[in-house]
Motif scaffolding. Structure first.
Motif, PDB file in Angstrom:
ATOM      1  N   VAL A  81       0.842  -1.202   0.000  1.00 44.57           N
ATOM      2  CA  VAL A  81       0.000   0.000   0.000  1.00 44.57           C
ATOM      3  C   VAL A  81       0.874   1.248   0.000  1.00 44.57           C
ATOM      4  O   VAL A  81       2.048   1.207   0.372  1.00 44.57           O
ATOM      5  N   THR A  82       0.254   2.335  -0.414  1.00 41.37           N
ATOM      6  CA  THR A  82       0.881   3.652  -0.292  1.00 41.37           C
ATOM      7  C   THR A  82       0.007   4.503   0.609  1.00 41.37           C
ATOM      8  O   THR A  82      -1.216   4.325   0.660  1.00 41.37           O
ATOM      9  N   LYS A  83       0.651   5.417   1.304  1.00 40.83           N
ATOM     10  CA  LYS A  83      -0.050   6.366   2.169  1.00 40.83           C
ATOM     11  C   LYS A  83       0.173   7.757   1.613  1.00 40.83           C
ATOM     12  O   LYS A  83       1.290   8.110   1.253  1.00 40.83           O
ATOM     13  N   THR A  84      -0.902   8.549   1.582  1.00 43.72           N
ATOM     14  CA  THR A  84      -0.787   9.954   1.206  1.00 43.72           C
ATOM     15  C   THR A  84      -1.669  10.770   2.133  1.00 43.72           C
ATOM     16  O   THR A  84      -2.704  10.293   2.602  1.00 43.72           O
ATOM     17  N   VAL A  85      -1.254  11.998   2.381  1.00 47.19           N
ATOM     18  CA  VAL A  85      -2.040  12.896   3.216  1.00 47.19           C
ATOM     19  C   VAL A  85      -3.151  13.486   2.356  1.00 47.19           C
ATOM     20  O   VAL A  85      -2.917  13.929   1.230  1.00 47.19           O
ATOM     21  N   ASN A  86      -4.370  13.471   2.887  1.00 47.52           N
ATOM     22  CA  ASN A  86      -5.518  14.039   2.183  1.00 47.52           C
ATOM     23  C   ASN A  86      -5.313  15.544   2.047  1.00 47.52           C
ATOM     24  O   ASN A  86      -5.155  16.234   3.053  1.00 47.52           O
ATOM     25  N   PRO A  87      -5.325  16.077   0.815  1.00 53.04           N
ATOM     26  CA  PRO A  87      -5.067  17.512   0.635  1.00 53.04           C
ATOM     27  C   PRO A  87      -6.156  18.414   1.239  1.00 53.04           C
ATOM     28  O   PRO A  87      -5.867  19.535   1.651  1.00 53.04           O
ATOM     29  N   LEU A  95      -5.097   5.692   2.032  1.00 49.30           N
ATOM     30  CA  LEU A  95      -4.371   4.481   1.671  1.00 49.30           C
ATOM     31  C   LEU A  95      -4.849   3.993   0.315  1.00 49.30           C
ATOM     32  O   LEU A  95      -6.032   4.120  -0.015  1.00 49.30           O
ATOM     33  N   SER A  96      -3.945   3.436  -0.444  1.00 43.72           N
ATOM     34  CA  SER A  96      -4.327   2.803  -1.707  1.00 43.72           C
ATOM     35  C   SER A  96      -3.382   1.645  -1.984  1.00 43.72           C
ATOM     36  O   SER A  96      -2.246   1.616  -1.488  1.00 43.72           O
ATOM     37  N   LEU A  97      -3.871   0.688  -2.747  1.00 47.62           N
ATOM     38  CA  LEU A  97      -3.053  -0.468  -3.096  1.00 47.62           C
ATOM     39  C   LEU A  97      -2.023  -0.095  -4.151  1.00 47.62           C
ATOM     40  O   LEU A  97      -2.322   0.654  -5.083  1.00 47.62           O
ATOM     41  N   THR A  98      -0.850  -0.647  -4.012  1.00 46.10           N
ATOM     42  CA  THR A  98       0.178  -0.526  -5.044  1.00 46.10           C
ATOM     43  C   THR A  98      -0.082  -1.626  -6.072  1.00 46.10           C
ATOM     44  O   THR A  98      -0.915  -2.526  -5.840  1.00 46.10           O
TER      45      THR A  98
END
Length: 154
Positions: A81-87, A95-98
């Motif tokens: 998974v990847t993590k990103t901060v919600n803008p 979170l989203s699958l790689t």
């Protein structure tokens, strides 16, 4: 001696059933990918959407936020998974699958369907009625006990 019979106590029976059913499938993803039940729940939930917040997963998969966060961190470290901060809300982590995570789901999906078919076969003619009763019980419990702690059963 008390009149209480643990083996006849529905919450206990459901906890044992859940544990045994979960263990039957978890052996597949533990062996193939080395992931835990918590990590599987996160991956399975992410397979249903492009991007999901930790908060949404917490609410959907019946795990507390720290457990979801720890599972997500381990999955990120493993490359699933990847993590990103919600803008829009920097407090939310999306979170989203790689591609590696999506590949895992593609491999495990037919195994999951086969395991589900085994359980359905064990239920036989009662399968549809059992599933309907489970869905109805979950819905009733959600309405009647909002905020209950799913991490502590029986």
């Amino acid at each position: 001696m008390t009149s209480f019979k643990l083996d006849d106590f529905l919450p206990y029976q459901l906890a044992v059933l859940s544990s045994r059913v979960s263990a039957g499938f978890s052996s597949h993803y533990r062996k193939a990918y080395g992931i835990s039940v918590s990590e599987w729940r996160v991956v399975a939930h992410l397979s249903q959407a492009d991007s999901v917040s930790v908060r949404e997963i917490h609410e959907r998969v019946d795990m507390d936020k720290p457990k979801v966060s720890r599972a997500a961190s381990r999955l990120e470290a493993a490359g699933y998974v990847t993590k990103t901060v919600n803008p829009q809300d920097r407090r939310l982590v999306e979170l989203s699958l790689t591609p590696k995570g999506r590949e895992m789901i593609e491999v495990l999906t037919p195994i999951a369907h086969a395991y589900e078919a085994q359980l359905s076969a064990l239920l036989g003619d009662d399968d549809t009625a059992f599933r309907q009763r489970v869905v109805a019980l979950i819905a009733k419990l959600e309405r009647e006990t909002p905020g209950n702690d799913p991490e502590h059963t029986d």
